[in-house]
Each structure stands twice: as C-alpha cells, then as structure tokens.
Design a protein around this motif. Structure first.
Motif, PDB file in Angstrom:
ATOM      1  N   SER A  47      14.713 -46.670  10.859  1.00 21.29           N
ATOM      2  CA  SER A  47      14.539 -47.543   9.695  1.00 21.29           C
ATOM      3  C   SER A  47      15.792 -48.409   9.570  1.00 21.29           C
ATOM      4  O   SER A  47      16.899 -47.887   9.417  1.00 21.29           O
ATOM      5  CB  SER A  47      14.345 -46.720   8.421  1.00 21.29           C
ATOM      6  OG  SER A  47      13.160 -45.957   8.495  1.00 21.29           O
ATOM      7  N   CYS A  48      15.604 -49.710   9.657  1.00 21.81           N
ATOM      8  CA  CYS A  48      16.735 -50.639   9.617  1.00 21.81           C
ATOM      9  C   CYS A  48      16.892 -51.238   8.229  1.00 21.81           C
ATOM     10  O   CYS A  48      15.908 -51.669   7.624  1.00 21.81           O
ATOM     11  CB  CYS A  48      16.534 -51.759  10.637  1.00 21.81           C
ATOM     12  SG  CYS A  48      16.372 -51.186  12.334  1.00 21.81           S
ATOM     13  N   VAL A  49      18.114 -51.255   7.743  1.00 19.63           N
ATOM     14  CA  VAL A  49      18.439 -51.889   6.466  1.00 19.63           C
ATOM     15  C   VAL A  49      19.299 -53.104   6.772  1.00 19.63           C
ATOM     16  O   VAL A  49      20.396 -52.982   7.309  1.00 19.63           O
ATOM     17  CB  VAL A  49      19.182 -50.922   5.528  1.00 19.63           C
ATOM     18  CG1 VAL A  49      19.528 -51.619   4.214  1.00 19.63           C
ATOM     19  CG2 VAL A  49      18.349 -49.677   5.273  1.00 19.63           C
ATOM     20  N   LEU A  50      18.774 -54.289   6.449  1.00 18.00           N
ATOM     21  CA  LEU A  50      19.446 -55.529   6.796  1.00 18.00           C
ATOM     22  C   LEU A  50      19.882 -56.269   5.546  1.00 18.00           C
ATOM     23  O   LEU A  50      19.218 -56.224   4.513  1.00 18.00           O
ATOM     24  CB  LEU A  50      18.522 -56.437   7.614  1.00 18.00           C
ATOM     25  CG  LEU A  50      18.030 -55.880   8.948  1.00 18.00           C
ATOM     26  CD1 LEU A  50      16.578 -55.466   8.837  1.00 18.00           C
ATOM     27  CD2 LEU A  50      18.173 -56.929  10.044  1.00 18.00           C
ATOM     28  N   GLY A  51      21.001 -56.975   5.659  1.00 16.48           N
ATOM     29  CA  GLY A  51      21.485 -57.784   4.550  1.00 16.48           C
ATOM     30  C   GLY A  51      22.882 -58.284   4.848  1.00 16.48           C
ATOM     31  O   GLY A  51      23.605 -57.709   5.651  1.00 16.48           O
ATOM     32  N   ASP A  52      23.251 -59.389   4.205  1.00 16.55           N
ATOM     33  CA  ASP A  52      24.586 -59.936   4.378  1.00 16.55           C
ATOM     34  C   ASP A  52      25.587 -59.146   3.545  1.00 16.55           C
ATOM     35  O   ASP A  52      25.224 -58.205   2.824  1.00 16.55           O
ATOM     36  CB  ASP A  52      24.605 -61.409   3.960  1.00 16.55           C
ATOM     37  CG  ASP A  52      23.949 -62.306   5.011  1.00 16.55           C
ATOM     38  OD1 ASP A  52      24.042 -61.968   6.207  1.00 16.55           O
ATOM     39  OD2 ASP A  52      23.352 -63.331   4.633  1.00 16.55           O
ATOM     40  N   ASN A  53      26.856 -59.541   3.613  1.00 19.59           N
ATOM     41  CA  ASN A  53      27.886 -58.905   2.793  1.00 19.59           C
ATOM     42  C   ASN A  53      27.519 -59.046   1.318  1.00 19.59           C
ATOM     43  O   ASN A  53      27.119 -60.129   0.866  1.00 19.59           O
ATOM     44  CB  ASN A  53      29.244 -59.557   3.048  1.00 19.59           C
ATOM     45  CG  ASN A  53      29.761 -59.283   4.446  1.00 19.59           C
ATOM     46  OD1 ASN A  53      29.369 -58.303   5.075  1.00 19.59           O
ATOM     47  ND2 ASN A  53      30.624 -60.150   4.945  1.00 19.59           N
ATOM     48  N   GLY A  54      27.658 -57.960   0.565  1.00 19.87           N
ATOM     49  CA  GLY A  54      27.340 -57.984  -0.851  1.00 19.87           C
ATOM     50  C   GLY A  54      25.882 -57.730  -1.159  1.00 19.87           C
ATOM     51  O   GLY A  54      25.471 -57.787  -2.324  1.00 19.87           O
ATOM     52  N   ALA A  55      25.093 -57.404  -0.130  1.00 23.51           N
ATOM     53  CA  ALA A  55      23.657 -57.194  -0.341  1.00 23.51           C
ATOM     54  C   ALA A  55      23.354 -55.829  -0.942  1.00 23.51           C
ATOM     55  O   ALA A  55      22.275 -55.606  -1.483  1.00 23.51           O
ATOM     56  CB  ALA A  55      22.902 -57.362   0.979  1.00 23.51           C
ATOM     57  N   GLY A  56      24.298 -54.890  -0.824  1.00 17.06           N
ATOM     58  CA  GLY A  56      24.074 -53.542  -1.342  1.00 17.06           C
ATOM     59  C   GLY A  56      23.968 -52.474  -0.275  1.00 17.06           C
ATOM     60  O   GLY A  56      23.668 -51.316  -0.576  1.00 17.06           O
ATOM     61  N   LYS A  57      24.226 -52.844   0.981  1.00 17.78           N
ATOM     62  CA  LYS A  57      24.091 -51.892   2.082  1.00 17.78           C
ATOM     63  C   LYS A  57      25.069 -50.723   1.944  1.00 17.78           C
ATOM     64  O   LYS A  57      24.697 -49.570   2.145  1.00 17.78           O
ATOM     65  CB  LYS A  57      24.301 -52.594   3.437  1.00 17.78           C
ATOM     66  CG  LYS A  57      23.386 -53.764   3.706  1.00 17.78           C
ATOM     67  CD  LYS A  57      23.468 -54.241   5.136  1.00 17.78           C
ATOM     68  CE  LYS A  57      24.840 -54.650   5.595  1.00 17.78           C
ATOM     69  NZ  LYS A  57      25.368 -55.835   4.862  1.00 17.78           N
ATOM     70  N   SER A  58      26.317 -51.021   1.594  1.00 13.86           N
ATOM     71  CA  SER A  58      27.326 -49.965   1.474  1.00 13.86           C
ATOM     72  C   SER A  58      26.978 -48.991   0.356  1.00 13.86           C
ATOM     73  O   SER A  58      27.161 -47.774   0.498  1.00 13.86           O
ATOM     74  CB  SER A  58      28.707 -50.578   1.208  1.00 13.86           C
ATOM     75  OG  SER A  58      29.132 -51.343   2.309  1.00 13.86           O
TER      76      SER A  58
END
Length: 280
Positions: A47-58
C-alpha cells in the motif's frame, strides 16, 4: 457491449486487513495534521502513501509506528480496534518501521546493527556474553534469504551503499517477525540503480507475505511495486485507488495537483506574453 468502468477506489477483497485506518485524524492544537484518512494494509500487498512535503505522510507514519496516538477515527490491527501505546507496542504487534535515516551505527559491523537492541547472549552469570558467532551466522543467512549476498558481515555498515543499508533494514524487520513493514521514503536519497535494488527487496518482502506500507513522493516508484495507492494533500485524502483502477499518468497528475498545474501553466503563458521579436 461496453466494458464496465474500473472503480475509483480500492475494492473490498473480503480479506481482513493486517492494519486498517478508518477516517483517522490527528490534531496539534488548532492545526489539523491529518483528517479523514483511511488506509488498508493486507498481507502480500504493498500500500503506497503518496504526497508532497507537508501532506501528512510523517504524521501517518508516526501513528502506525506507535509514536503518536490518533485523535479521531479507528485504528485496527488484525481487525481489533486499538491504540498503540508506544513503538515497542507496535513491534510486539508485528509492525516494524524503517525510517529514512535508518538509525544505524555507521562504524559498527553489519551483524551488530542487524541485532542492535536485540542481542542474543550465551553463558550465565559472570560468564554471560554476546553470542557473536550466532549473530554473524544469522545475519548472513537472513540476508541470503532476501537475496543479499554480503561477503563480509564484519564490515562497518557505513561502508555499504544507501540501497544496501535499506535492504539490511528490510531483512532485519522480516527476521524479527514483522507482519507489517512501514518504509519511510526508502528511495528518496538514492540514484536510479540503487532505487531499483531497494524496490526489488520491497517486492521480496511482499512476496514473503508481509503487508508493506511504502511512503513516497515518487509515483513512478510507487506504481512499479504498489497494489493500493492513497494520495494525501495538506493532511486530507486526495485519492484512493487500486493498481487496476488508475494509470501511472493519472496517478502522477493527481499527485502533482492536476487542475492546479494546468491553471498555473495558463497563468505562466499569459505572464510571458509575446517575445521581443513577436508582434502582438
């Protein structure tokens, strides 16, 4: 007769997810770091979680790893709603997280890093000591099972390439019984060749039956190995797809902002105006 359209989101396979986030939210005071995020992690899938910096991934990683508690929604492990107390609790439940910095000791040999914090011992009382022979042999055989053939596990782990260190971390998680493997931007600082090596071992972890969460900002890497894709933007879900329901071009367009990029392109064209040798 026209073929039916592919669904917009992931299909329910009927299998119980190893880890599931259902409408999860996380707040820091008045700041919404995550809101309304859902994710399913199944055995033998990536399952891949994609997003730019500040997207909430961390923030999402920290919730799954037990570092932070969610403030709303449901967090389920093996179908049971739970709240992880700390990272050790997550490990005890089979959730291992490999962070981008890897948390290795560069000058220590590979086998010491492989067992760091979980060193087996031999002997008793004043004769108790580290079982170095077991650690060396186990490290070598565990890496071989992943297809990693290091000639010398005594070499400092800092002498390995970035891709090789990532692969050692993946093999370590598998050896210590992880059922879910969370990978934080494993290819972010790597070149094309090393990224390919790491993606190969991520696929090997999937084939070994693990549920893998791949956090990345690179849709090309995600699409090569991913089965499910969740897109985050400013802490909210911007899309949820299975491999069969989205193309790489569409995944890239959605992650890049799609309509926002098109609008920016039109604005830049208008701003540039005619060239110095062009007539209006």
């Amino acid at each position: 007769m026209t073929a039916p359209k592919a669904p917009n989101g992931p299909q329910d396979t009927g299998r119980q997810a190893l880890v599931e986030l259902d409408d999860v939210a996380k707040y820091y005071g008045n700041v919404k770091a995550l809101e309304g995020v859902s994710l399913q992690v199944h055995a033998g899938e990536i399952s891949c979680v994609l997003g730019d910096n500040g997207a909430g991934k961390s923030t999402l990683i920290k919730i799954i790893a037990g570092l932070h508690r969610h403030d709303a929604g449901r967090f389920l492990v093996d179908g049971e709603e739970t709240t992880l107390a700390n990272p050790r609790d997550a490990l005890d439940r089979g959730i291992a997280t490999v962070y981008q910095d890897l948390a290795v000791v560069p000058l220590m040999p590979v086998w010491r890093n492989f067992f760091l914090g979980s060193e087996p011992t031999t002997g008793a009382g004043p004769f108790k000591r580290l079982d170095v022979r077991l650690m060396r042999e186990t490290t070598h055989s565990a890496l071989l099972r992943m297809g990693i053939d290091l000639r010398d596990v005594d070499q400092p782990i800092g002498t390995l390439s970035g891709g090789e260190r990532q692969c050692v971390a993946i093999a370590r998680a598998i050896h210590f019984g992880a059922k879910v493997l969370v990978l934080d931007e494993p290819t972010a600082a790597l070149g094309v060749k090393q990224s390919g090596v790491v993606l190969k071992y991520i696929a090997a972890a999937r084939d070994a039956g693990l549920g893998v969460v791949l956090i990345t900002h690179n849709p090309h890497h995600a699409y090569l190995v991913g089965d499910r894709f969740v897109l985050l933007k400013r802490g909210a879900m911007a899309g949820s797809h299975t491999k069969g329901s989205v193309t790489l071009d569409e995944l890239t367009r959605q992650m890049a902002g799609g309509s926002e990029l098109e609008e920016l392109s039109h604005e830049l064209e208008r701003a540039s105006g005619p060239g110095p040798d062009e007539t209006v």
